[in-house]
Scaffold this motif. Structure first.
Motif, PDB file in Angstrom:
ATOM      1  N   ALA A 115     -27.354  -4.938   1.987  1.00  0.00           N
ATOM      2  CA  ALA A 115     -26.727  -5.111   0.669  1.00  0.00           C
ATOM      3  C   ALA A 115     -27.280  -6.341  -0.047  1.00  0.00           C
ATOM      4  CB  ALA A 115     -25.222  -5.225   0.801  1.00  0.00           C
ATOM      5  N   ARG A 152     -14.275  -3.080   2.788  1.00  0.00           N
ATOM      6  CA  ARG A 152     -15.357  -3.214   3.765  1.00  0.00           C
ATOM      7  C   ARG A 152     -16.122  -1.898   3.922  1.00  0.00           C
ATOM      8  NH1 ARG A 152     -11.749  -7.063   6.155  1.00  0.00           N
ATOM      9  NH2 ARG A 152     -10.566  -5.436   7.246  1.00  0.00           N
ATOM     10  N   LYS A 153     -15.396  -0.791   3.912  1.00  0.00           N
ATOM     11  CA  LYS A 153     -16.065   0.512   4.022  1.00  0.00           C
ATOM     12  C   LYS A 153     -16.914   0.800   2.782  1.00  0.00           C
ATOM     13  CE  LYS A 153     -12.756   2.668   7.187  1.00  0.00           C
ATOM     14  NZ  LYS A 153     -11.810   1.536   7.326  1.00  0.00           N
ATOM     15  N   SER A 213     -23.016  -9.661   4.425  1.00  0.00           N
ATOM     16  CA  SER A 213     -24.256  -9.419   5.171  1.00  0.00           C
ATOM     17  C   SER A 213     -23.972  -8.909   6.575  1.00  0.00           C
ATOM     18  CB  SER A 213     -25.093 -10.700   5.245  1.00  0.00           C
ATOM     19  OG  SER A 213     -25.596 -11.037   3.980  1.00  0.00           O
ATOM     20  N   ARG A 214     -22.880  -9.385   7.186  1.00  0.00           N
ATOM     21  CA  ARG A 214     -22.516  -8.866   8.516  1.00  0.00           C
ATOM     22  C   ARG A 214     -22.066  -7.409   8.419  1.00  0.00           C
ATOM     23  NH1 ARG A 214     -20.656 -14.257   9.372  1.00  0.00           N
ATOM     24  NH2 ARG A 214     -18.604 -13.754   8.502  1.00  0.00           N
ATOM     25  N   ILE A 215     -21.371  -7.071   7.336  1.00  0.00           N
ATOM     26  CA  ILE A 215     -20.919  -5.693   7.150  1.00  0.00           C
ATOM     27  C   ILE A 215     -22.093  -4.775   6.852  1.00  0.00           C
ATOM     28  CG2 ILE A 215     -19.502  -4.168   5.701  1.00  0.00           C
ATOM     29  CD1 ILE A 215     -17.719  -6.662   5.145  1.00  0.00           C
ATOM     30  N   ASN A 216     -22.997  -5.247   5.993  1.00  0.00           N
ATOM     31  CA  ASN A 216     -24.122  -4.420   5.537  1.00  0.00           C
ATOM     32  C   ASN A 216     -25.320  -5.318   5.275  1.00  0.00           C
ATOM     33  OD1 ASN A 216     -25.949  -2.751   4.263  1.00  0.00           O
ATOM     34  ND2 ASN A 216     -24.551  -2.038   2.667  1.00  0.00           N
ATOM     35  N   ILE A 247     -18.363  -1.473   0.987  1.00  0.00           N
ATOM     36  CA  ILE A 247     -19.531  -2.348   1.102  1.00  0.00           C
ATOM     37  C   ILE A 247     -20.547  -1.750   2.074  1.00  0.00           C
ATOM     38  CG2 ILE A 247     -20.292  -4.592   1.981  1.00  0.00           C
ATOM     39  CD1 ILE A 247     -17.703  -5.757   0.725  1.00  0.00           C
ATOM     40  N   GLU A 248     -20.065  -1.069   3.112  1.00  0.00           N
ATOM     41  CA  GLU A 248     -20.987  -0.411   4.044  1.00  0.00           C
ATOM     42  C   GLU A 248     -21.879   0.592   3.320  1.00  0.00           C
ATOM     43  OE1 GLU A 248     -18.599   1.357   7.052  1.00  0.00           O
ATOM     44  OE2 GLU A 248     -18.120  -0.544   8.047  1.00  0.00           O
ATOM     45  N   SER A 249     -21.354   1.197   2.248  1.00  0.00           N
ATOM     46  CA  SER A 249     -22.104   2.219   1.511  1.00  0.00           C
ATOM     47  C   SER A 249     -22.881   1.645   0.336  1.00  0.00           C
ATOM     48  CB  SER A 249     -21.143   3.289   0.982  1.00  0.00           C
ATOM     49  OG  SER A 249     -20.393   2.805  -0.119  1.00  0.00           O
ATOM     50  N   LYS A 276     -13.067   7.227   5.544  1.00  0.00           N
ATOM     51  CA  LYS A 276     -14.509   7.154   5.326  1.00  0.00           C
ATOM     52  C   LYS A 276     -14.808   7.192   3.834  1.00  0.00           C
ATOM     53  CE  LYS A 276     -15.728   9.383   9.698  1.00  0.00           C
ATOM     54  NZ  LYS A 276     -16.386  10.569  10.322  1.00  0.00           N
TER      55      LYS A 276
END
Length: 374
Positions: free
Chosen positions: A111, A76-77, A105-108, A79-81, A369
């Motif tokens: 993307a 998930r982290k 899509s909820r995470i990022n 995917i955030e990036s 992170k």
């Protein structure tokens, strides 16, 4: 050199052939491609080490076990990036793992999500298992065998895998461009079979509209085909409707009486003319014909073995084969990125093949992170 996709991160779980080829192109264009692999074994294509290496140079590998909460949190982290998340599993698989399009899509929200499957996310075949040969068959690429009822050897090139990879690249870049305007990512549904149907447009379009099949007319030309030479080696002639290729070919072959025959008449007289061309080519070796055909400006090419391709002076002059360092310090040869930009250099290859999980520490910090690009 300045690369067009520098600063773009692609997180990919797409395995085997289509996804790795698509991300190979994107990595060469400057994207930071992070492969998310299974800790034990990685991409199943690693069982074919040389095959896998040809597709995965210049990328980085993170090994995550999605059965573990901590590893799912790491994904998930990541995917955030990410600017792009790519996967190649059967429809519904990623959603069951908690990483479907809505989840990502909820995470990022920025993307771009690219799914590559055999038959796409909808339709009656969506859950059918298959490989490249079956996709080609369903899409009509083997139509000649359908008409004759005679099976032939399967094509050696996995055209469905490669065409879907290029459509994935196209969809990815188009969605990234749209994101500049909207600020949001997009879902891209890539079907290997749909891509092949698209590539069959010049056959299927005329058929549906009652027209003539243009490629059939080309293949019916007497100087369009593979021919043996006196030394047993093969060359191709690719003279179609162009009289400006046909006339000089006839002169070179010692058949000047045929030079004035027009395109349509050549098609009608193909059974008569092709044997005359074939007989003429048997009078010299391939290396003798080459300079003569070149000087006459005739469309032709040698039928190269794989070894001959790797030694061809044209490809070496174009920089198509390059050596890069591997993670163990050795060097390997790779086929270069075919796009050449205005500085005259190929953007890749830049690095060899990552080991499974080689970049867990360099990408995933101990504090949880995700590191920035680099």
């Amino acid at each position: 050199m300045s690369l067009p996709l520098a600063g773009i991160r692609i997180v990919t779980m797409a395995e085997q052939y289509p996804g790795p080829y698509a991300t190979l192109v994107l990595a060469d264009l400057g994207a930071d491609v992070v492969i998310v692999e299974r800790p034990r074994g990685g991409d199943p294509a690693r069982q074919l080490a040389d095959f896998h290496a040809a597709l995965n140079r210049g990328k980085r590998s993170v090994a995550l076990d999605l059965k573990l909460d901590a590893d799912r949190a790491d994904l998930r982290k990541l995917i955030e990036s990410a600017d792009v998340f790519m996967e190649g599993f059967r429809p519904g698989t990623m959603a069951r793992l908690g990483f479907g399009y809505e989840d990502v899509s909820r995470i990022n929200p920025r993307a771009v999500y690219v799914s590559i499957t055999g038959f796409g996310q909808t339709g009656p075949y969506r859950d059918r298992p298959a490989h490249d040969l079956s996709y080609q068959a369903i899409a009509g690429l083997l139509h000649r065998q359908a008409h004759t009822g005679q099976p032939e050897l399967p094509p050696e090139l996995a055209i469905g895998d490669l065409s879907s990879a290029m459509f994935a690249v196209t969809g990815c870049l188009a969605a990234l461009l749209e994101r500049v305007r909207t600020g949001r990512g997009k879902y891209v549904d890539v079907s290997m079979t749909d891509g092949l149907v698209s590539w069959m447009s010049v056959f299927l379009g005329p058929l549906m509209n009652g027209g003539e099949l243009g490629m059939t007319q080309i293949n019916g030309q007497p100087a369009y085909g593979v021919f043996p030479c006196a030394d047993g080696r093969l060359l191709t002639l690719s003279v179609t409707h162009e009289d400006w290729f046909w006339a000089p070919l006839c002169e070179v072959l010692g058949l000047p009486a045929l030079a004035a025959i027009g395109s349509m008449e050549r098609t009608v007289r193909e059974p008569e003319l092709r044997p005359l061309i074939a007989a003429a080519l048997l009078k010299r070796g391939r290396d003798e014909w080459g300079p003569l055909l070149d000087r006459a400006g005739v469309a032709w090419g040698p039928v190269n073995s794989l070894e001959e391709v790797t030694k061809d002076p044209h490809f070496h002059a174009r920089g198509m084969f390059q050596r890069v360092a591997e993670c163990d310090g050795n060097e390997s040869w790779y086929v270069a990125q075919p796009l050449v930009f205005d500085d005259g250099e190929h953007p890749g290859p830049t690095a060899g093949v990552p080991a499974i999980g080689q970049h867990n520490e360099t990408i995933l910090k101990s504090d949880g992170k995700v590191k920035a690009l680099g």
